[in-house]
Write a protein that holds these residues in place. Structure first.
Motif, short mmCIF file in Angstrom:
data_model
loop_
_atom_site.label_atom_id
_atom_site.label_comp_id
_atom_site.label_asym_id
_atom_site.label_seq_id
_atom_site.Cartn_x
_atom_site.Cartn_y
_atom_site.Cartn_z
N ILE A 263 0.74 -1.50 0.37
CA ILE A 263 0.65 0.20 -0.15
C ILE A 263 0.93 1.48 0.00
O ILE A 263 2.09 1.53 0.89
CB ILE A 263 -1.98 0.02 0.34
N HIS A 264 0.73 2.12 -0.76
CA HIS A 264 1.14 3.77 -1.16
C HIS A 264 0.22 4.91 -1.05
O HIS A 264 -1.27 4.24 -1.51
CB HIS A 264 1.88 3.43 -1.89
N PRO B 193 -8.07 9.55 -4.79
CA PRO B 193 -8.15 8.11 -3.93
C PRO B 193 -6.77 8.74 -3.64
O PRO B 193 -5.78 8.69 -4.05
CB PRO B 193 -8.11 7.36 -5.14
N GLU B 194 -7.15 8.20 -2.42
CA GLU B 194 -6.12 7.83 -0.93
C GLU B 194 -4.83 6.77 -0.84
O GLU B 194 -4.09 7.15 -0.52
CB GLU B 194 -6.35 8.74 -0.02
N LEU B 195 -5.70 6.66 -1.82
CA LEU B 195 -4.30 4.93 -1.12
C LEU B 195 -4.45 4.33 -2.37
O LEU B 195 -5.51 3.56 -3.39
CB LEU B 195 -5.46 4.04 -0.11
N ARG B 196 -2.99 3.76 -2.73
CA ARG B 196 -2.61 3.31 -3.28
C ARG B 196 -2.48 1.84 -3.70
O ARG B 196 -1.39 1.57 -2.27
CB ARG B 196 -1.73 4.09 -4.96
N VAL B 197 -2.93 0.70 -4.44
CA VAL B 197 -2.83 -0.87 -3.42
C VAL B 197 -2.21 -1.61 -4.45
O VAL B 197 -2.96 -1.61 -5.89
CB VAL B 197 -4.20 -1.14 -3.22
N VAL B 198 -1.17 -1.99 -4.33
CA VAL B 198 0.57 -2.33 -5.85
C VAL B 198 -0.65 -4.11 -5.80
O VAL B 198 0.26 -4.63 -4.65
CB VAL B 198 1.74 -2.38 -5.77
N LEU B 199 -0.36 -5.19 -6.68
CA LEU B 199 -0.59 -6.82 -6.22
C LEU B 199 0.30 -6.69 -7.71
O LEU B 199 0.38 -6.07 -8.40
CB LEU B 199 -2.27 -6.49 -7.11
N TYR B 200 1.33 -7.89 -7.01
CA TYR B 200 1.98 -7.68 -7.57
C TYR B 200 1.74 -9.79 -8.01
O TYR B 200 2.03 -10.43 -7.26
CB TYR B 200 3.29 -8.12 -6.72
N LEU B 201 1.65 -10.25 -9.65
CA LEU B 201 0.47 -10.96 -9.77
C LEU B 201 2.30 -12.16 -10.73
O LEU B 201 3.03 -11.45 -10.86
CB LEU B 201 -0.11 -11.12 -11.03
#
Length: 305
Positions: free
Chosen positions: A232-233, A255-263
Motif C-alpha cells: 500500500i502507498h 483516491p488516497e490509497l494505492r494498492v499494488v498487486l504483484y501477480l
C-alpha cells in the motif's frame, strides 16, 4: 484501476443549502456518537432549523473573545505539511481542538395560512450549506477564519463551532467530505474516514499508513495464489494544490490509497480480471477496509521470478 470514482475539489461557487445526499451506512458506534451529540446544532447546542436573521440569531458566534482568525495550531500543522516536516494526519489532529466557521444561508420558508384564510408572509430561516463534489458526493464547507468565509460567500453567516461538531453535522447531512477554506490560498479536504474519526474525537491514521489495514489487505490475498504480495502507498489524490501552484502532500480529495498487486507471470486478461474482481469483493466485505478507506486505485505489477 480505481475501486470507486475519485472526487475532485468541490465547486465553491455552487452552495446547496440543506440538500443532503444519500448517506453511506454508518457503523453503530458512529451512529451512537451522532445521536448522543444532538446532530446538526451550533456550538451552543441550538438547532440550525428555524433560525431568523434578527435578534439573538444574528450574532456571529458564541466563542468569547474570538477575533475570527484561523486557529494557530491548524496553521502550524498546515505549514509543517507544506515544508515536509508534518503530514495530513497532524493537520486533522490539529482540527480536533480548533474552532471553525460553518456557513449558513437565509432561505425562505413556506407561506403559512393563518386565521380567516389569511396567508402569513414568508419567513427567513437559516439553512446549513452543503456542496456537490464532481463525483456526486455531498461535501460540507467549513472555514478556519471569518474573513475566508466572507470572501467565499458575502451573504453567508458564519457560525462558530468546534471542528468535531462540524464533522458531526457533516455526518448528519450525509456529507462524506469536510472541505476547509474552499476558494482560499489552501483548500484542505477531510475525507470520510477522517470526518468520522473527527466526529468521534478519535485519532485518525491515513489508510496508506495504517498497519492494521495493510495486514487486512494482505490477509485477503491469501485466497488468491496468483497474488504473490501486496503493498500500500499514498494514492494519486492525496496531494492538493495551493492557489499559488505549490503542491501539498495531503488534503486532496482522493483516491488516497494505492494498492499494488504483484501477480505471478503468465496470467491472461481474464485471469487478471478474476483476481481483481475477487479482491474487490473481499475488501468490500472487510469491516476495517470499509471504515478506513475512502477510495483506492489498484496497480498491477509482475512479481519478480
Amino acid at each position: 484501476m480505481e475501486h470507486r470514482p475519485a472526487p475532485g475539489n468541490p465547486e465553491p461557487g455552487n452552495p446547496e443549502p440543506g440538500n443532503p445526499a444519500p448517506a453511506r451506512q454508518l457503523p453503530g458506534h458512529i451512529a451512537a456518537a451522532l445521536a448522543g451529540a444532538g446532530g446538526a446544532t451550533d456550538s451552543a447546542g441550538r438547532p440550525w432549523a428555524g433560525r431568523s436573521l434578527s435578534g439573538d440569531d444574528a450574532t456571529i458566534h458564541n466563542f468569547e473573545d474570538d477575533d475570527g482568525a484561523a486557529d494557530a495550531g491548524y496553521l502550524a500543522a498546515l505549514a509543517a505539511l507544506a515544508d515536509g516536516s508534518g503530514d495530513e494526519a497532524a493537520v486533522v489532529a490539529a482540527l480536533a481542538t480548533a474552532r471553525v466557521f460553518v456557513p449558513v444561508l437565509a432561505t425562505l420558508a413556506e407561506e403559512g395560512e393563518g386565521a380567516a384564510g389569511l396567508h402569513s408572509d414568508k419567513q427567513a430561516d437559516m439553512a446549513l450549506v452543503t456542496l456537490k463534489a464532481p463525483d456526486g458526493r455531498t461535501a460540507m464547507p467549513a472555514f478556519t477564519s471569518a474573513s475566508a468565509l466572507q470572501a467565499w460567500h458575502p451573504e453567508a453567516r458564519p457560525v462558530a463551532v468546534y471542528a468535531a461538531r462540524a464533522a458531526l453535522s457533516a455526518v448528519a447531512e450525509g456529507a462524506e467530505l469536510l472541505v476547509l477554506d474552499p476558494g482560499s490560498a489552501v483548500t484542505f479536504v477531510v475525507r470520510r474516514p477522517a470526518v468520522w474519526a473527527l466526529a468521534q474525537q478519535q485519532d485518525w491514521t491515513p489508510s496508506y499508513a495504517d498497519p492494521e489495514l495493510a495486514r487486512n489487505l494482505g490477509g485477503a490475498v491469501a485466497g488468491f495464489p496468483a497474488v504473490r504480495r501486496v503493498e500500500i502507498h499514498p494514492g494519486s489524490g492525496v496531494a492538493t494544490l495551493a492557489a499559488d501552484g505549490s503542491r501539498l502532500p495531503g488534503g486532496g480529495a482522493g483516491p488516497e490509497l494505492r494498492v499494488v498487486l504483484y501477480l505471478e507471470d503468465g496470467l491472461d486478461a481474464a485471469g487478471v480480471q478474476s483476481v481483481v474482481s475477487g479482491l474487490n469483493s473481499a475488501w468490500a466485505q472487510n469491516e476495517v477496509f470499509a471504515e478506513r478507506v475512502d477510495s483506492i486505485e489498484v496497480t498491477l505489477q509482475r512479481a519478480a521470478p
